[in-house]
Enzyme design. Structure first.
Site, PDB file in Angstrom:
ATOM      1  CB  ILE A  11      -0.934  -0.014   1.228  1.00  0.00           C
ATOM      2  CG1 ILE A  11      -1.900  -1.199   1.115  1.00  0.00           C
ATOM      3  CG2 ILE A  11      -1.693   1.302   1.342  1.00  0.00           C
ATOM      4  CD1 ILE A  11      -2.766  -1.395   2.345  1.00  0.00           C
TER       5      ILE A  11
ATOM      6  CG  HIS B 201      -8.307  -4.781  -7.381  1.00  0.00           C
ATOM      7  ND1 HIS B 201      -7.522  -5.016  -6.271  1.00  0.00           N
ATOM      8  CD2 HIS B 201      -9.537  -5.215  -7.056  1.00  0.00           C
ATOM      9  CE1 HIS B 201      -8.263  -5.554  -5.326  1.00  0.00           C
ATOM     10  NE2 HIS B 201      -9.489  -5.684  -5.782  1.00  0.00           N
TER      11      HIS B 201
HETATM   12  N1  NHR Z   1      -1.821   2.291  -2.843  1.00  0.00           N
HETATM   13  C1  NHR Z   1      -2.784   3.215  -2.836  1.00  0.00           C
HETATM   14  N2  NHR Z   1      -2.584   4.305  -2.100  1.00  0.00           N
HETATM   15  N3  NHR Z   1      -3.931   3.094  -3.543  1.00  0.00           N
HETATM   16  C2  NHR Z   1      -4.140   1.988  -4.277  1.00  0.00           C
HETATM   17  O1  NHR Z   1      -5.270   1.880  -4.959  1.00  0.00           O
HETATM   18  C3  NHR Z   1      -3.175   0.952  -4.295  1.00  0.00           C
HETATM   19  C4  NHR Z   1      -2.003   1.156  -3.556  1.00  0.00           C
HETATM   20  C5  NHR Z   1      -1.012   0.166  -3.509  1.00  0.00           C
HETATM   21  C6  NHR Z   1      -1.207  -1.033  -4.160  1.00  0.00           C
HETATM   22  C7  NHR Z   1      -2.627  -2.619  -5.415  1.00  0.00           C
HETATM   23  C8  NHR Z   1      -3.693  -3.295  -4.534  1.00  0.00           C
HETATM   24  C9  NHR Z   1      -4.526  -4.315  -5.290  1.00  0.00           C
HETATM   25  O2  NHR Z   1      -4.695  -4.221  -6.499  1.00  0.00           O
HETATM   26  C10 NHR Z   1      -2.389  -1.253  -4.862  1.00  0.00           C
HETATM   27  C11 NHR Z   1      -3.361  -0.265  -4.964  1.00  0.00           C
HETATM   28  C12 NHR Z   1      -1.560  -4.398  -1.605  1.00  0.00           C
HETATM   29  C13 NHR Z   1      -2.475  -4.441  -0.569  1.00  0.00           C
HETATM   30  C14 NHR Z   1      -2.053  -4.783   0.842  1.00  0.00           C
HETATM   31  O3  NHR Z   1      -2.889  -4.921   1.725  1.00  0.00           O
HETATM   32  C15 NHR Z   1      -3.782  -4.116  -0.851  1.00  0.00           C
HETATM   33  C16 NHR Z   1      -4.156  -3.760  -2.140  1.00  0.00           C
HETATM   34  C17 NHR Z   1      -3.233  -3.703  -3.182  1.00  0.00           C
HETATM   35  C18 NHR Z   1      -1.931  -4.038  -2.906  1.00  0.00           C
HETATM   36  N4  NHR Z   1      -0.726  -4.919   1.102  1.00  0.00           N
HETATM   37  C19 NHR Z   1      -0.148  -5.206   2.421  1.00  0.00           C
HETATM   38  C20 NHR Z   1       0.465  -3.921   3.020  1.00  0.00           C
HETATM   39  O4  NHR Z   1       0.547  -3.862   4.252  1.00  0.00           O
HETATM   40  C21 NHR Z   1       0.977  -6.193   2.316  1.00  0.00           C
HETATM   41  C22 NHR Z   1       0.529  -7.512   1.763  1.00  0.00           C
HETATM   42  C23 NHR Z   1       1.699  -8.392   1.346  1.00  0.00           C
HETATM   43  O5  NHR Z   1       2.876  -7.962   1.415  1.00  0.00           O
HETATM   44  O6  NHR Z   1       1.423  -9.529   0.929  1.00  0.00           O
HETATM   45  O7  NHR Z   1       0.910  -3.028   2.267  1.00  0.00           O
HETATM   46  O8  NHR Z   1      -5.121  -5.218  -4.643  1.00  0.00           O
HETATM   47  C1  GAR Z   2      -2.710 -10.363 -10.490  1.00  0.00           C
HETATM   48  O1  GAR Z   2      -3.870 -11.155 -10.447  1.00  0.00           O
HETATM   49  C2  GAR Z   2      -3.030  -8.960 -10.012  1.00  0.00           C
HETATM   50  O2  GAR Z   2      -4.288  -8.505 -10.427  1.00  0.00           O
HETATM   51  C3  GAR Z   2      -3.019  -9.153  -8.522  1.00  0.00           C
HETATM   52  O3  GAR Z   2      -1.969 -10.061  -8.260  1.00  0.00           O
HETATM   53  C4  GAR Z   2      -1.703 -10.830  -9.436  1.00  0.00           C
HETATM   54  C5  GAR Z   2      -0.285 -10.543  -9.872  1.00  0.00           C
HETATM   55  O4  GAR Z   2       0.105 -11.430 -10.868  1.00  0.00           O
HETATM   56  N1  GAR Z   2      -2.773  -7.938  -7.843  1.00  0.00           N
HETATM   57  C6  GAR Z   2      -3.082  -7.775  -6.591  1.00  0.00           C
HETATM   58  O5  GAR Z   2      -3.688  -8.603  -5.943  1.00  0.00           O
HETATM   59  C7  GAR Z   2      -2.603  -6.474  -5.985  1.00  0.00           C
HETATM   60  N2  GAR Z   2      -2.868  -6.500  -4.616  1.00  0.00           N
HETATM   61  P1  GAR Z   2       1.398 -11.171 -11.762  1.00  0.00           P
HETATM   62  O6  GAR Z   2       2.528 -10.863 -10.796  1.00  0.00           O
HETATM   63  O7  GAR Z   2       1.603 -12.451 -12.474  1.00  0.00           O
HETATM   64  O8  GAR Z   2       1.093 -10.025 -12.672  1.00  0.00           O
END
Ligand code: NHR
Ligand code: GAR
Length: 213
Positions: free
Chosen positions: A92, A109
């Site tokens: 995030i 997403h």
């Molecule tokens: N940041 C913002 N501010 N806004 C968005 O819309 C974002 C973003 C960062 C990443 C991708 C997102 C997804 O497509 C994304 C969108 C990570 C988490 C999460 O909870 C949630 C959503 C997305 C990416 N990450 C944890 C954290 O504490 C760590 C999880 C892990 O390392 O496995 O950052 O879903």
């Molecule tokens: C994809 O399904 C993407 O939409 C999702 O993780 C996978 C990544 O695959 N993204 C998230 O869940 C972000 N939180 P990839 O590394 O093979 O592109």
């Protein structure tokens, strides 16, 4: 030609789809760098084999999210991107970071937003019993998974689906729509109007055809 920087955390199949589209001449961008927050991300090898500059910036090495994001921003900007592309990037991002790339950062997403923001989307879609699932490319805003939608694809949920089968079917659509979204950006066809995305040109005509008002 526009510069893009791709951020990954793992497998990098969406990144590969972008590289493949570029190689086929369907995506007129320069992929300036691929950056991972994890040193063991498989996508790094794929990018290096394709001759793309790769960098690793491990979030674990930083005391706070703000410190990591400050360093990440500096690293990204060394490549002067017109667009930052989150492709399975799992950290995030802080509001200051997001503001810096406002209107020039995409995420893909694995759900039909605004349904199922956050993690474990396929499992949650199955648990809810929805019949239609899918994926969304959106501009990134400070509110997680809530930015303006660029493109979506719908995927039916089948009676005998499990998480892996559903995820695989959604992923196929991700690989189709992400290059399309980046191409629209590269062609200057995306316009933010009242917080929503308008696509100029043929796609806009198509939208009018399928949803007459
Ligand atoms: N940041 C913002 N501010 N806004 C968005 O819309 C974002 C973003 C960062 C990443 C991708 C997102 C997804 O497509 C994304 C969108 C990570 C988490 C999460 O909870 C949630 C959503 C997305 C990416 N990450 C944890 C954290 O504490 C760590 C999880 C892990 O390392 O496995 O950052 O879903
Ligand atoms: C994809 O399904 C993407 O939409 C999702 O993780 C996978 C990544 O695959 N993204 C998230 O869940 C972000 N939180 P990839 O590394 O093979 O592109």
């Amino acid at each position: 030609m526009k510069n893009i920087v791709i951020l990954i955390s793992g497998r990098g199949s969406n990144m590969e789809a972008l590289i493949a589209a570029r190689d086929k001449g369907e995506l007129p961008v320069n992929i300036a760098a691929v950056i991972s927050n994890k040193a063991d991300a498989k996508g790094l090898e794929t990018a290096a084999k394709a001759g793309i500059a790769t960098r690793v910036l491990e979030h674990k090495a930083f005391a706070s999210r703000e410190a990591f994001d400050t360093a990440l921003l500096a690293l990204i900007d060394e490549f002067a991107p017109d667009l930052v592309v989150l492709a399975g990037f799992m950290r995030i991002l802080t509001p200051d970071f997001v503001r810096h790339y406002e209107g020039r950062m995409f995420n893909i997403h694995p759900s039909l937003l605004p349904a199922f923001p956050g993690l474990h989307t396929h499992q949650r879609a199955l648990a809810e019993g929805v019949r239609i699932h899918g994926c969304t490319v959106h501009f990134v805003t400070a509110e997680l998974d809530h930015g303006p939608v660029v493109i979506q694809a719908a995927v039916p949920v089948l009676a005998d689906d499990d998480e892996d089968r559903l995820a695989a079917r959604v992923l196929q659509e991700e690989h189709r729509i992400y290059p399309q979204a980046v191409r629209w950006f590269a062609e200057d066809r995306l316009h933010l109007v009242d917080g929503r995305v308008q696509v100029s040109g043929a796609a806009a005509d198509f939208t009018r055809l399928i949803s007459p008002t």
